[in-house]
Design a protein around this motif. Structure first.
Motif, PDB file in Angstrom:
ATOM      1  N   GLU A  28       0.804  -1.150  -0.004  1.00 10.36           N
ATOM      2  CA  GLU A  28      -0.113  -0.090   0.032  1.00 10.36           C
ATOM      3  C   GLU A  28       0.917   1.187  -0.009  1.00 10.36           C
ATOM      4  O   GLU A  28       2.047   1.174   0.515  1.00 10.36           O
ATOM      5  CB  GLU A  28      -0.895  -0.097   1.212  1.00 10.36           C
ATOM      6  CG  GLU A  28      -2.116  -0.683   1.156  1.00 10.36           C
ATOM      7  CD  GLU A  28      -2.977  -0.821   2.201  1.00 10.36           C
ATOM      8  OE1 GLU A  28      -2.790   0.243   3.287  1.00 10.36           O
ATOM      9  OE2 GLU A  28      -3.880  -1.756   2.403  1.00 10.36           O
ATOM     10  N   TYR A  29       0.322   2.226  -0.620  1.00 12.38           N
ATOM     11  CA  TYR A  29       1.014   3.577  -0.594  1.00 12.38           C
ATOM     12  C   TYR A  29       0.884   4.573   0.731  1.00 12.38           C
ATOM     13  O   TYR A  29      -0.304   4.751   1.081  1.00 12.38           O
ATOM     14  CB  TYR A  29       0.885   4.402  -1.841  1.00 12.38           C
ATOM     15  CG  TYR A  29       1.504   5.625  -2.035  1.00 12.38           C
ATOM     16  CD1 TYR A  29       2.572   5.802  -2.407  1.00 12.38           C
ATOM     17  CD2 TYR A  29       0.707   6.929  -1.540  1.00 12.38           C
ATOM     18  CE1 TYR A  29       3.493   6.858  -2.385  1.00 12.38           C
ATOM     19  CE2 TYR A  29       1.451   7.996  -1.571  1.00 12.38           C
ATOM     20  CZ  TYR A  29       2.745   8.019  -2.004  1.00 12.38           C
ATOM     21  OH  TYR A  29       3.355   9.512  -1.921  1.00 12.38           O
ATOM     22  N   TYR A  30       1.881   5.017   1.215  1.00 11.19           N
ATOM     23  CA  TYR A  30       1.759   6.019   2.291  1.00 11.19           C
ATOM     24  C   TYR A  30       3.035   7.158   1.975  1.00 11.19           C
ATOM     25  O   TYR A  30       3.841   6.787   1.720  1.00 11.19           O
ATOM     26  CB  TYR A  30       1.796   5.361   3.604  1.00 11.19           C
ATOM     27  CG  TYR A  30       0.473   4.740   3.967  1.00 11.19           C
ATOM     28  CD1 TYR A  30      -0.565   5.157   4.441  1.00 11.19           C
ATOM     29  CD2 TYR A  30       0.652   3.115   3.970  1.00 11.19           C
ATOM     30  CE1 TYR A  30      -1.583   4.542   4.841  1.00 11.19           C
ATOM     31  CE2 TYR A  30      -0.341   2.455   4.231  1.00 11.19           C
ATOM     32  CZ  TYR A  30      -1.649   3.174   4.547  1.00 11.19           C
ATOM     33  OH  TYR A  30      -2.716   2.301   5.065  1.00 11.19           O
ATOM     34  N   SER A  31       2.511   8.112   2.090  1.00 15.21           N
ATOM     35  CA  SER A  31       3.542   9.504   1.649  1.00 15.21           C
ATOM     36  C   SER A  31       4.636   9.582   2.855  1.00 15.21           C
ATOM     37  O   SER A  31       5.463   9.989   2.352  1.00 15.21           O
ATOM     38  CB  SER A  31       2.716  10.597   1.520  1.00 15.21           C
ATOM     39  OG  SER A  31       2.016  10.865   2.737  1.00 15.21           O
ATOM     40  N   GLY A  32       4.314   9.254   4.057  1.00  9.78           N
ATOM     41  CA  GLY A  32       5.130   9.310   5.264  1.00  9.78           C
ATOM     42  C   GLY A  32       6.060   8.210   5.140  1.00  9.78           C
ATOM     43  O   GLY A  32       6.146   7.326   4.410  1.00  9.78           O
ATOM     44  N   ASP A  33       7.008   8.153   6.139  1.00  9.18           N
ATOM     45  CA  ASP A  33       7.971   7.177   6.710  1.00  9.18           C
ATOM     46  C   ASP A  33       7.017   6.112   7.653  1.00  9.18           C
ATOM     47  O   ASP A  33       7.065   6.533   8.835  1.00  9.18           O
ATOM     48  CB  ASP A  33       9.196   7.864   7.157  1.00  9.18           C
ATOM     49  CG  ASP A  33      10.249   6.814   7.349  1.00  9.18           C
ATOM     50  OD1 ASP A  33      10.052   5.459   7.328  1.00  9.18           O
ATOM     51  OD2 ASP A  33      11.167   7.180   8.170  1.00  9.18           O
ATOM     52  N   MET A  34       6.902   5.005   7.364  1.00  6.75           N
ATOM     53  CA  MET A  34       6.252   4.065   7.858  1.00  6.75           C
ATOM     54  C   MET A  34       7.009   2.815   8.613  1.00  6.75           C
ATOM     55  O   MET A  34       6.602   2.102   9.123  1.00  6.75           O
ATOM     56  CB  MET A  34       4.987   3.580   7.322  1.00  6.75           C
ATOM     57  CG  MET A  34       3.911   4.633   6.711  1.00  6.75           C
ATOM     58  SD  MET A  34       3.098   5.285   7.942  1.00  6.75           S
ATOM     59  CE  MET A  34       2.503   6.747   7.014  1.00  6.75           C
ATOM     60  N   CYS A  35       8.466   2.971   8.239  1.00  7.96           N
ATOM     61  CA  CYS A  35       9.109   1.911   8.533  1.00  7.96           C
ATOM     62  C   CYS A  35       9.709   1.731  10.065  1.00  7.96           C
ATOM     63  O   CYS A  35       9.908   2.849  10.373  1.00  7.96           O
ATOM     64  CB  CYS A  35      10.320   1.791   7.684  1.00  7.96           C
ATOM     65  SG  CYS A  35       9.993   1.078   6.083  1.00  7.96           S
ATOM     66  N   ALA A  36       9.703   0.715  10.529  1.00  7.25           N
ATOM     67  CA  ALA A  36      10.171   0.529  12.167  1.00  7.25           C
ATOM     68  C   ALA A  36      11.026  -0.790  11.986  1.00  7.25           C
ATOM     69  O   ALA A  36      10.716  -1.670  10.896  1.00  7.25           O
ATOM     70  CB  ALA A  36       8.955   0.196  13.049  1.00  7.25           C
ATOM     71  N   PRO A  37      12.058  -0.737  12.801  1.00  7.39           N
ATOM     72  CA  PRO A  37      12.964  -2.105  12.560  1.00  7.39           C
ATOM     73  C   PRO A  37      12.166  -3.329  12.941  1.00  7.39           C
ATOM     74  O   PRO A  37      11.129  -3.374  13.888  1.00  7.39           O
ATOM     75  CB  PRO A  37      13.753  -1.627  13.924  1.00  7.39           C
ATOM     76  CG  PRO A  37      13.804  -0.178  14.158  1.00  7.39           C
ATOM     77  CD  PRO A  37      12.332   0.068  13.672  1.00  7.39           C
ATOM     78  N   GLY A  38      12.668  -4.527  12.414  1.00  7.76           N
ATOM     79  CA  GLY A  38      12.296  -5.792  12.780  1.00  7.76           C
ATOM     80  C   GLY A  38      11.096  -6.219  11.682  1.00  7.76           C
ATOM     81  O   GLY A  38      10.335  -5.791  11.348  1.00  7.76           O
ATOM     82  N   GLY A  39      12.083  -7.249  10.839  1.00  4.23           N
ATOM     83  CA  GLY A  39      11.292  -7.643   9.737  1.00  4.23           C
ATOM     84  C   GLY A  39      12.234  -7.729   8.418  1.00  4.23           C
ATOM     85  O   GLY A  39      13.115  -6.945   8.398  1.00  4.23           O
ATOM     86  N   ASN A  40      11.670  -8.479   7.305  1.00  4.62           N
ATOM     87  CA  ASN A  40      12.487  -8.460   6.251  1.00  4.62           C
ATOM     88  C   ASN A  40      12.143  -7.264   5.109  1.00  4.62           C
ATOM     89  O   ASN A  40      12.829  -6.831   4.426  1.00  4.62           O
ATOM     90  CB  ASN A  40      12.216  -9.926   5.698  1.00  4.62           C
ATOM     91  CG  ASN A  40      13.000 -10.816   6.357  1.00  4.62           C
ATOM     92  OD1 ASN A  40      13.892 -10.594   7.072  1.00  4.62           O
ATOM     93  ND2 ASN A  40      12.506 -12.281   6.213  1.00  4.62           N
ATOM     94  N   THR A  41      10.772  -7.066   4.995  1.00  3.26           N
ATOM     95  CA  THR A  41      10.243  -6.273   4.119  1.00  3.26           C
ATOM     96  C   THR A  41       9.603  -5.135   4.768  1.00  3.26           C
ATOM     97  O   THR A  41       8.302  -5.554   5.086  1.00  3.26           O
ATOM     98  CB  THR A  41       9.599  -6.877   3.028  1.00  3.26           C
ATOM     99  OG1 THR A  41      10.221  -8.107   2.639  1.00  3.26           O
ATOM    100  CG2 THR A  41       9.186  -6.114   1.725  1.00  3.26           C
ATOM    101  N   CYS A  42       9.908  -3.895   4.819  1.00  6.71           N
ATOM    102  CA  CYS A  42       9.046  -2.878   5.144  1.00  6.71           C
ATOM    103  C   CYS A  42       8.530  -2.143   4.022  1.00  6.71           C
ATOM    104  O   CYS A  42       7.089  -1.935   3.756  1.00  6.71           O
ATOM    105  CB  CYS A  42       9.637  -1.857   5.938  1.00  6.71           C
ATOM    106  SG  CYS A  42       8.908  -0.363   6.303  1.00  6.71           S
TER     107      CYS A  42
END
Lengths: 102, 149
Positions: free
Chosen positions: A51-65
């Motif tokens: 899904e598209y989001y304009s902001g930065d939605m990533c947080a550590p932990g996981g393979n694919t953000c």
């Protein structure tokens, strides 16, 4: 170099840098960052689950953000829009690890 | 006993060379600040969102997201005019110092690093970004010292 030439060169440099930056930023707009929100489709190069989001939605932990996708001729998305399944191209090497924290 | 003569090596730069080096440093800062300012302004929403994740900035993210490119453009404008260039270079140095301190704090404090840095050097890691900034800090110091003599 006299002062007027220095000012002229300074304005030229500033204009070119600003213009070049704007040009490269706008040019990249068909390549957008999409977030993998549905891990039922874990493969990063699988367009499903993004899904598209304009902001930065990533947080550590996981393979694919997130990953970058070229949406080609599709209309620019708004927040929450799913990545189209066809007519999109995965950008190799653009995967960001972590998980999407919405 | 023989006498020991200590030869001191002086690197004497002509006034013209000093001026060229100073001007080059100034133009590099103008290019850097204008490039990054445009990039931030055109992706202001994303930039603010990234800043919002920083423990140091947090709720002031939108204010900081607008303030940084505006300050960068203002400094670039000051650098354009020869009579006030030195002030501009000092301002550039202070801004770069602030950026570098922030980056170092984020990297060495073990804080959770926001994922997308944005801007001109978006492909760089945080560590590479620190080295890049240190390079510009060194350039700024060289520029100021050369202009002092």
């Amino acid at each position: 170099m006299n002062k007027i030439k220095k000012v002229a060169l300074g304005i030229l440099m500033a204009g070119l840098a600003f213009g070049f930056s704007a040009f490269t930023t706008v040019k990249k707009r068909s390549v957008l960052i999409y977030y993998k929100v549905n891990m039922s489709y874990p493969n990063a190069n699988d367009p499903r689950g993004y899904e598209y989001y304009s902001g930065d939605m990533c947080a550590p932990g996981g393979n694919t953000c997130s990953a970058q996708w070229d949406i080609g001729t599709h209309l620019p998305p708004t927040d929450g829009d799913a990545l189209p399944i066809s007519g999109v191209t995965f950008q190799t090497g653009s995967v960001y690890s972590g998980h999407a924290d919405l | 006993m023989g006498t020991t003569s200590i030869k001191q090596i002086h690197f004497q730069l002509s006034t013209k060379n000093k001026e060229i080096i100073f001007d080059t440093v100034v133009y590099l800062f103008i290019v850097l600040f204008m490039y990054t300012a445009a990039s931030k302004l055109l992706t202001i929403k994303s930039f603010a969102s990234t800043l919002a994740k920083s423990p140091l900035i947090g709720s002031y993210s939108l204010l900081v997201a607008w303030a940084i490119p505006i300050i960068e453009i203002a400094i670039s404008l000051v650098l354009i005019f020869p009579t006030i260039r030195k002030t501009g270079l000092w301002a550039s140095l202070i801004l770069m110092l602030a950026f570098t301190t922030y980056l170092m704090y984020m990297v060495f404090s073990g804080s959770e690093l926001p994922c997308h840095c944005g801007g001109v050097i978006s492909k760089m890691t945080w560590q590479q970004h620190i080295w890049f900034n240190l390079g510009f800090l060194a350039l700024g110091i060289i520029g100021i010292n050369i202009n002092k003599k």
